[in-house]
Design an enzyme around this catalytic site. Structure first.
Site, PDB file in Angstrom:
ATOM      1  CG  ASP A 284      -2.215   0.869   0.858  1.00 11.60           C
ATOM      2  OD1 ASP A 284      -2.143   1.676  -0.088  1.00 11.60           O
ATOM      3  OD2 ASP A 284      -3.250   0.756   1.549  1.00 11.60           O
TER       4      ASP A 284
HETATM    5  C1  BGC Z   1      -5.070   3.217   0.158  1.00 14.56           C
HETATM    6  C2  BGC Z   1      -5.268   2.193  -0.928  1.00 14.56           C
HETATM    7  C3  BGC Z   1      -5.187   2.867  -2.276  1.00 14.56           C
HETATM    8  C4  BGC Z   1      -3.834   3.558  -2.397  1.00 14.56           C
HETATM    9  C5  BGC Z   1      -3.608   4.226  -3.737  1.00 14.56           C
HETATM   10  C6  BGC Z   1      -3.815   4.034  -0.068  1.00 14.56           C
HETATM   11  O1  BGC Z   1      -3.703   5.084   0.829  1.00 14.56           O
HETATM   12  O2  BGC Z   1      -5.035   2.567   1.408  1.00 14.56           O
HETATM   13  O3  BGC Z   1      -6.498   1.547  -0.762  1.00 14.56           O
HETATM   14  O4  BGC Z   1      -5.371   1.946  -3.295  1.00 14.56           O
HETATM   15  O5  BGC Z   1      -3.747   4.536  -1.385  1.00 14.56           O
HETATM   16  O6  BGC Z   1      -4.412   5.324  -3.907  1.00 14.56           O
END
Ligand code: BGC
Length: 742
Positions: A284
């Site tokens: 993530d």
């Molecule tokens: C979130 C993810 C997301 C990623 C990209 C993160 O902060 O937890 O779910 O896909 O950002 O935007």
């Protein structure tokens, strides 16, 4: 050297035509053999263009991105602003980089793209797997035409804590239903052939158990047992993996103190080994680097080492830990190059599967993009799912449906006529324009007679609602035959990093409702929100309540169909609405206690001294304008052996005045097991349509497979013995029978 590479790369196009797994494996290996260590590490690096963290701003940043593509030090981008820039970067990759490996572009396509569907939690309340799959198909069609290869969806975290803002992204509290929905979403995004230019790679997130973050606080710790992990949180991920999903995303949380991005047990042992997952795992956002904050690594080198030695993250999203450290780590002998090859291979295989080697530009299709924006079917699919997602929570005296011949109607509240603040959509809607949303006023205006007077009053805001705005609203209400109060929490109050410690209606909206109720006018409360709210007072005082969630682009049209009875509401909750905040977590499939409460207010029983144990609105609950009776619940046998199938049948009759759909549910309970088992577990449902007066027999099938669980040795098997089976229209409104597994 250059000539050899060109010769070896020449067959890409030919090779890419055959996308069978074996071939893709071979192709990825052939490419890797030609790559330098730096280039392989480059494939593991993903950068964000919009919302970038670090010092990457303005033209210097653009130069940096372009230079990274040229040098082969980036394999993927997320949040790329526009199609032309994606084309530009891909051209650099294909014409100016040594290896000519196409870039994979990613975006969070969470509930629709240019046409926004209802939020995923709402969608799950439709229990309509076909409509959900179609919704993701539409999203994939639109996003793929705009150069999106890969979405960070579906989010398949089981969620039992409505304080957590991200419950809006999931499918609620049930693991079994969540698994079915996960598969529908994967099919919708990926279709049956990823190499088509209208299918996109899906990503199962957040692996794993992110829904169990303590206190529902974003990015917080998770502490659960291995049994709970396997029983509650992993099955939707396993289902997505079995359905062929191409990628997974690490979660931000720790489990037993180990952050997911470095959690060998979770990713290497369970996902990649036990489940034999051959796709790739993306971290993530900077979650590899965040292992520093978790206190399990001493510096950037150390976090990169942890994630790569454990093979827990193949791609580093916007964290730069890999690109900064992996080369040195390999040179120092701290990370085996074989691990980098493995991660790189997984990513290259996805690029092959998408057909990008064959045609790196095939998703950049301006004509298809234009056509997709005009496709009349897409808003219709969104509307269909929006109306199926709405849940009628209360309807005293059959206030609903309203008559289209109504002389006057007052629409009061911040959500009555809005085109802003993500009132009808979540914040996961990059690229969609709020001005395109049909709001409540517009939807109702389209529906009622030309002579119907519509009074709109939006003075009382979501957060800021002064006494004079309330007084004005009362005057508006007095002018109309019926009042629709449109209140809630908008898409800025739920989603990522939007945990709440109170989950009531924000601001002074309850005071508005109280004042309008005093006028004595019939009041219909329409709720716009992304999580279960505490609605005890509203339930006690307001005659009709419709949960509309954040319905998306077609909000107003869908609502008008429901409010005026062109569509009879059929949605059923997939997440319990607590009676009070202090009950959380409250979910239907709890374990029994040693002191179950039988009668209210009994002492020395597992209960609260001030509130009931039951939620206000339970899992599986939702009203209709008609009524359904359940009768003749019968089992095909009183016992089965492990190879036999039990048939559970029930007759449902529409005994009301309206035609409508009913979601018939079947639950089981293992009565005596090696470990304590939930009081109910969903194992089947069917959504049926019945005309007024019509009846239908529904038959569910149960096999030993449906009775399996993780026993005391953590072996997944069914116990012989007695089971209960329950059939009904919600998790609490059921008829039960007993059978044995012999
Ligand atoms: C979130 C993810 C997301 C990623 C990209 C993160 O902060 O937890 O779910 O896909 O950002 O935007």
């Amino acid at each position: 050297m250059k000539k050899t590479i060109l010769l070896l790369l020449l067959p890409y196009a030919v090779m890419a035509q055959n996308t069978s797994i074996k071939n893709i494996d071979f192709k990825a290996d052939s490419v890797i053999k030609l790559m330098t260590l730096e280039e392989k590490i480059g494939q593991l690096n993903q950068l964000s263009i919009e919302f970038a963290t670090g010092n990457k701003d303005g033209s210097a940043a653009l130069n940096y991105y372009e230079e990274s593509v040229r040098n082969g030090t980036v394999g993927s981008f997320l949040n790329t602003p526009n199609l032309d820039y994606k084309i530009k970067l891909q051209k650099i990759a294909m014409n100016e980089s040594r290896m000519k490996i196409p870039i994979i572009f990613a975006l969070d396509v969470i509930h629709g793209y240019k046409v926004i569907a209802p939020i995923p939690l709402a969608q799950s309340c439709s229990w309509d797997l076909k409509a959900i799959e179609k919704s993701e198909r539409v999203a994939a069609e639109m996003a793929s035409a705009d150069g999106v290869h890969w979405t960070f969806a579906p989010m398949i975290d089981v969620t039992r804590d409505p304080r957590w803002g991200r419950v809006m992204e999931g499918s609620g509290e049930d693991t079994w239903l969540g698994s079915k929905i996960a598969v529908a979403r994967v099919k919708g995004f990926q279709g049956d052939d990823l190499s088509k230019n209208n299918t996109i790679l899906a990503c199962a997130k957040h692996f794993a158990a992110y829904g169990a973050a303590e206190a529902g606080r974003e990015y917080n710790t998770v502490e659960i047992s291995e049994r709970q992990l396997r029983e509650v949180y992993l099955p939707p991920f396993k289902a997505a993996a079995d359905a062929g999903i191409g990628s997974f995303m690490n979660s931000f949380n720790t489990i037993s103190g180990i952050p997911s991005s470095g959690n060998k047990h979770l990713v290497k042992d369970i996902l990649k080994t036990e489940w034999n997952f051959k796709g790739f795992v993306v971290s993530d956002w900077a979650s590899i680097s965040e292992m520093l904050n978790h206190g399990v690594a001493k510096d950037t080198m150390d976090v990169a080492r942890l994630a790569m030695v454990n093979q827990t993250s193949d791609m580093d999203m916007e964290g730069m830990a890999y690109i900064k450290s992996l080369k040195k780590l390999v040179e120092q002998g701290k990370v085996p190059e074989a691990n980098i090859n493995d991660a790189c291979k997984r990513i290259l295989k996805a690029k092959f599967a998408l057909g990008l080697f064959q045609d790196p530009f095939k998703y950049f299709d301006k004509k298809r993009k234009e056509a997709s924006l005009k496709n009349p079917e897409y808003p219709l699919a969104s509307r269909d799912l929006a109306k199926k997602s709405m849940v009628l929570l209360k309807n005293d005296n059959n206030i609903l449906p309203l008559k289209k011949s109504i002389k006057s109607i007052a629409l009061i509240g911040a959500f009555a006529n809005s085109k802003k603040d993500r009132d009808y959509m979540s914040f996961w809607t990059f690229g969609a324009e709020q001005k395109n949303v049909i709001n409540l006023y517009e939807g109702i205006k389209n529906k009622v007679n030309a002579t119907t007077q519509i009074f709109v009053d939006t003075l009382c805001g979501k957060v800021d609602c002064q006494q004079n705005a309330i007084e004005k609203a009362v005057q508006t209400a007095l002018k109309a035959e019926v009042v629709v109060l449109a209140v809630g929490e908008n898409g800025e109050r739920n989603g990522e990093c939007r945990s709440r410690s109170e989950i009531n209606l924000p601001g002074n909206q309850q005071a508005l409702i109280r004042a309008v109720l005093k006028t004595g006018k019939p009041v219909v409360l329409v709720l716009f929100n992304g999580r279960p709210l505490t609605l005890k007072w509203e339930n006690d005082n307001v005659p009709a309540i419709l949960e509309a969630w954040q319905p998306g682009t077609e909000a107003g049209n869908a609502l008008a169909e429901v409010l005026f009875g062109d569509y009879n509401p059929s949605g059923k909750l997939t997440m319990s609405f607590p009676y009070a905040l202090g009950q959380i977590p409250v979910y239907y499939n709890q374990l029994p206690t040693g002191r179950p409460l039988v009668k209210p207010n009994e002492m020395w029983k597992s209960t609260f001294s001030d509130i009931p144990n039951e939620p206000l609105y339970p899992f599986g609950f939702g009203l209709s304008y008609t009524k359904f009776s359940y009768s003749d619940v019968a089992l095909s046998a009183s016992e089965i052996n492990i190879n036999q199938t039990l048939e559970v049948s029930v007759t449902i009759k529409n005994i009301g005045k309206y035609d409508g759909e009913e979601i018939v549910q079947m639950y089981i309970r293992d009565l005596v097991a090696e470990v304590s088992r939930p009081v109910k577990e969903l194992r089947g449902f069917e959504k049926i349509y019945l005309k007024a007066g019509e009846s239908k027999k529904v038959t569910f099938k149960l096999t030993a497979e449906d009775l399996k669980y993780w026993n005391s040795d953590l072996v997944y098997k069914a116990d012989l013995g007695d089971f209960k089976v329950f059939v009904g229209g919600s998790s609490v409104d059921v008829t039960e029978k007993v059978f044995s597994l012999k």
